[in-house]
Design an enzyme around this catalytic site. Structure first.
Site, PDB file in Angstrom:
ATOM      1  N   TYR A 138      36.616  84.490 -49.274  1.00 36.96           N
ATOM      2  CA  TYR A 138      36.639  84.831 -47.849  1.00 36.96           C
ATOM      3  C   TYR A 138      35.721  85.994 -47.483  1.00 36.96           C
ATOM      4  O   TYR A 138      35.610  86.343 -46.307  1.00 36.96           O
ATOM      5  CB  TYR A 138      38.066  85.170 -47.422  1.00 36.96           C
ATOM      6  CG  TYR A 138      39.035  84.028 -47.614  1.00 36.96           C
ATOM      7  CD1 TYR A 138      39.036  82.940 -46.756  1.00 36.96           C
ATOM      8  CD2 TYR A 138      39.937  84.035 -48.676  1.00 36.96           C
ATOM      9  CE1 TYR A 138      39.921  81.881 -46.933  1.00 36.96           C
ATOM     10  CE2 TYR A 138      40.829  82.984 -48.867  1.00 36.96           C
ATOM     11  CZ  TYR A 138      40.815  81.909 -47.987  1.00 36.96           C
ATOM     12  OH  TYR A 138      41.681  80.860 -48.180  1.00 36.96           O
ATOM     13  N   ASN A 154      48.123  85.955 -42.545  1.00 33.38           N
ATOM     14  CA  ASN A 154      49.379  85.585 -41.899  1.00 33.38           C
ATOM     15  C   ASN A 154      50.535  86.522 -42.219  1.00 33.38           C
ATOM     16  O   ASN A 154      51.576  86.452 -41.557  1.00 33.38           O
ATOM     17  CB  ASN A 154      49.777  84.155 -42.287  1.00 33.38           C
ATOM     18  CG  ASN A 154      48.830  83.129 -41.719  1.00 33.38           C
ATOM     19  OD1 ASN A 154      47.872  83.456 -41.022  1.00 33.38           O
ATOM     20  ND2 ASN A 154      49.087  81.872 -42.015  1.00 33.38           N
ATOM     21  N   HIS A 180      36.598  85.853 -40.029  1.00 34.94           N
ATOM     22  CA  HIS A 180      37.980  86.327 -40.034  1.00 34.94           C
ATOM     23  C   HIS A 180      38.108  87.674 -40.748  1.00 34.94           C
ATOM     24  O   HIS A 180      39.101  88.376 -40.570  1.00 34.94           O
ATOM     25  CB  HIS A 180      38.849  85.284 -40.738  1.00 34.94           C
ATOM     26  CG  HIS A 180      40.164  85.022 -40.074  1.00 34.94           C
ATOM     27  ND1 HIS A 180      40.441  85.319 -38.749  1.00 34.94           N
ATOM     28  CD2 HIS A 180      41.317  84.465 -40.558  1.00 34.94           C
ATOM     29  CE1 HIS A 180      41.686  84.966 -38.460  1.00 34.94           C
ATOM     30  NE2 HIS A 180      42.233  84.448 -39.535  1.00 34.94           N
ATOM     31  N   ASN A 185      47.075  85.212 -35.913  1.00 33.80           N
ATOM     32  CA  ASN A 185      48.194  85.277 -36.852  1.00 33.80           C
ATOM     33  C   ASN A 185      48.388  86.652 -37.469  1.00 33.80           C
ATOM     34  O   ASN A 185      49.517  87.046 -37.780  1.00 33.80           O
ATOM     35  CB  ASN A 185      48.015  84.235 -37.953  1.00 33.80           C
ATOM     36  CG  ASN A 185      48.211  82.817 -37.447  1.00 33.80           C
ATOM     37  OD1 ASN A 185      48.903  82.599 -36.461  1.00 33.80           O
ATOM     38  ND2 ASN A 185      47.592  81.855 -38.112  1.00 33.80           N
ATOM     39  N   ASP A 214      39.469  90.407 -35.767  1.00 34.86           N
ATOM     40  CA  ASP A 214      38.497  89.492 -35.170  1.00 34.86           C
ATOM     41  C   ASP A 214      39.096  88.823 -33.933  1.00 34.86           C
ATOM     42  O   ASP A 214      40.311  88.630 -33.849  1.00 34.86           O
ATOM     43  CB  ASP A 214      38.081  88.428 -36.190  1.00 34.86           C
ATOM     44  CG  ASP A 214      39.246  87.550 -36.623  1.00 34.86           C
ATOM     45  OD1 ASP A 214      39.275  86.371 -36.252  1.00 34.86           O
ATOM     46  OD2 ASP A 214      40.143  88.053 -37.340  1.00 34.86           O
ATOM     47  N   TYR A 218      47.065  88.258 -47.393  1.00 36.68           N
ATOM     48  CA  TYR A 218      46.538  87.178 -46.572  1.00 36.68           C
ATOM     49  C   TYR A 218      46.900  87.470 -45.111  1.00 36.68           C
ATOM     50  O   TYR A 218      47.880  88.130 -44.797  1.00 36.68           O
ATOM     51  CB  TYR A 218      47.004  85.791 -47.010  1.00 36.68           C
ATOM     52  CG  TYR A 218      46.332  85.348 -48.287  1.00 36.68           C
ATOM     53  CD1 TYR A 218      45.070  84.762 -48.264  1.00 36.68           C
ATOM     54  CD2 TYR A 218      46.937  85.564 -49.520  1.00 36.68           C
ATOM     55  CE1 TYR A 218      44.421  84.382 -49.434  1.00 36.68           C
ATOM     56  CE2 TYR A 218      46.305  85.197 -50.697  1.00 36.68           C
ATOM     57  CZ  TYR A 218      45.037  84.607 -50.644  1.00 36.68           C
ATOM     58  OH  TYR A 218      44.413  84.258 -51.805  1.00 36.68           O
TER      59      TYR A 218
END
Length: 205
Positions: free
Chosen positions: A18, A71, A23, A117, A96, A69
């Site tokens: 990532y 979420n 994100h 999220n 973001d 992560y």
């Protein structure tokens, strides 16, 4: 509203998969700050993330990149506030925002998750929407609502293009400048500068 900024949290997803994605622009801002200021992040299990600090005295800032992560970002933020004995108003979340075009920033003292999220998790774990957040525009994948929904995941988890890189550099510079202003000025004055920032991708400034 005066600022008493003590903790800056950049949101993102952990791992090389990532790195550099839209994100993860919150991570990218703190990584740039680390590079420029010469400090290093270290894994802190009790904070569920990589942590560092910079400055001293009244200008000391705690920095956190949750490794939970996106979420579950709120779990790390809650742990950091508790560990450092801080209140939500002393926090700034770098996040973001697909509803803002690339090249724009938006500082707010409170607000809803807006479909994000990471912010939703933070609100759940803090039990309040009243905490400052700096939304960093990443642009939308399409104007058409159906197409936008279909392409959202690949867009936010995708990298910036080569043509976008100069804009990304300018935006990250502005985020760091904004953090400095929040330390020196009241919230409204710093917010006027941050919210007035614009980088025109096509014009190159």
């Amino acid at each position: 509203m005066t600022t008493d900024l003590k903790l800056v949290v950049g949101l993102g997803n952990p791992g090389t998969k990532y790195a550099g994605t839209r994100h993860n622009i919150g991570f990218m801002a703190l990584e740039l700050l680390s590079e420029r200021s010469g400090f290093s992040f270290r894994q802190q299990a009790k904070l569920h993330g990589f942590a560092a600090d910079t400055g001293c005295g009244d200008q000391r800032l705690r920095l956190l990149m949750p490794q939970t992560y996106m979420n579950d970002s709120g779990r790390a933020i809650r742990a950091a506030l508790d560990w450092f004995d801080l209140e939500p108003h002393q926090l700034l979340v770098l996040v973001d925002d697909m509803d803002l075009p690339l090249g724009r920033l938006r500082l707010r003292a409170q607000g809803s998750a807006g479909g994000h999220n990471g912010l939703r998790s933070t609100i759940q774990h803090l039990g309040t929407q009243v905490f400052p957040r700096l939304r960093i525009g990443i642009g939308a994948p399409a104007d058409n609502p159906a197409e936008r929904r279909a392409r959202t995941v690949s867009h936010v988890l995708g990298p910036f293009s080569k043509l976008e890189q100069p804009c990304v550099v300018a935006v990250l510079d502005a985020v760091l400048e904004g953090i400095e202003r929040l330390q020196r000025q009241n919230f409204e004055r710093a917010g006027t500068w941050i919210n007035g920032f614009r980088y025109d991708l096509e014009a190159g400034d």
